[in-house]
Write an enzyme that holds these catalytic residues in place. Structure first.
Site, PDB file in Angstrom:
ATOM      1  N   GLY A  45       9.803  -3.875  -0.773  1.00 25.22           N
ATOM      2  CA  GLY A  45       9.856  -4.357   0.608  1.00 25.22           C
ATOM      3  C   GLY A  45       8.454  -4.657   1.107  1.00 25.22           C
ATOM      4  N   SER A  47       4.963  -4.656   3.272  1.00 23.86           N
ATOM      5  CA  SER A  47       4.076  -3.586   3.709  1.00 23.86           C
ATOM      6  C   SER A  47       4.550  -3.143   5.097  1.00 23.86           C
ATOM      7  CB  SER A  47       2.641  -4.127   3.783  1.00 23.86           C
ATOM      8  OG  SER A  47       1.771  -3.126   4.234  1.00 23.86           O
ATOM      9  N   SER A 119       5.949  -4.805  -4.673  1.00 24.13           N
ATOM     10  CA  SER A 119       6.527  -5.533  -5.820  1.00 24.13           C
ATOM     11  C   SER A 119       7.205  -6.822  -5.361  1.00 24.13           C
ATOM     12  CB  SER A 119       7.477  -4.649  -6.631  1.00 24.13           C
ATOM     13  OG  SER A 119       8.366  -3.901  -5.842  1.00 24.13           O
TER      14      SER A 119
END
Ligand code: ADP
Length: 224
Positions: A45, A47, A119
């Site tokens: 997800g 930041s 990611s």
């Protein structure tokens, strides 16, 4: 995404003459002793979407329940194993590749690994799923970019807007949402406690074993 290179075939095998040595214990035996299977719980997800907060609380609650659990996050990975990597697309890919390999090994060792990294690329997450061999659960920690900018607990969005951080996900680098994650945790709709409870329930339903470790199993399978 045009300027982001295709990384298919990213993994290179340089060593030859590798001869596998069989372990005398296996995954199921370790699972029986722990009362749960090892797995990779992959949080992805933006930041500030809540990955670290949720990962740490999940780890604490799993530990309380007797689970072997461990968080992989920027603090313990970027400062050690991946200290040589930056934030270019290639480095991000290598960062996630190494984390995926480490997480898969730890899961094989029986641990519930909670990985908390942005990611941003689907292809990298899919490779991490592949190396974990059926023990990979992708949880999308979802919050809108507007909400993440508002939260900005580390002041990173502010810095990115000022141009002090290059290639910041959501601002100057892409984030690819998961197509079919095992779970979506919407952290705008759920508070921290409810978000973690959802994950704990998922783990209890999917990784917990019903019967406890029986000493006989180890004697039969492991030998002297
Ligand atoms: P990330 O690791 O994704 O960058 P952090 O966990 O560091 O995000 O920060 C998320 C921020 O959002 C924290 O300040 C946390 O208190 C807040 N927050 C608000 N609601 C939630 C929620 N439901 N789950 C997780 N964090 C939340």
């Amino acid at each position: 995404m045009d300027r982001y290179i295709d990384r298919n075939g990213f993994i290179l095998y340089k060593s030859r003459n590798l001869t596998p040595v069989e372990h005398l214990l296996d995954f199921e035996l370790r699972a029986k002793r722990n009362g749960h299977r090892g797995a990779v719980i992959w949080l992805t997800g933006l930041s500030a979407s809540g990955k670290s907060t949720i990962a740490m609380e999940t780890e604490r609650r799993l530990f309380q329940r007797g689970y072997q659990a461990y968080v992989l996050d920027g603090d313990n990975i970027r400062q050690g194993l991946n200290a040589d990597l930056g934030f270019s697309p290639d480095d991000r890919a290598e960062n996630i590749r190494r984390i995926g390999e480490v997480a898969a090994l730890m899961a094989d060792a029986g641990i519930v690994v909670i990985s908390a990294f942005i990611s941003p690329y689907k292809a990298d997450r899919e490779k991490a799923r592949m190396v974990a061999r059926g023990r990979f659960y992708e949880f999308y920690i979802k919050a809108s970019l507007e909400e993440c900018k508002k939260r900005d607990p580390k002041g990173l969005y502010k810095k990115a807007h000022l141009g002090d951080i290059e290639k910041f996900t959501g601002i100057s680098a892409p984030y690819e949402e998961p197509d079919s994650p095992e779970l979506i945790i919407d952290t705008e709709k759920n508070n921290i406690n409810d978000s973690v409870s959802e994950i704990i329930n998922y783990i209890e339903n999917n990784l917990k074993l019903s019967s406890n470790f029986d000493e006989k199993d180890s004697i039969v399978s492991v030998g002297n």
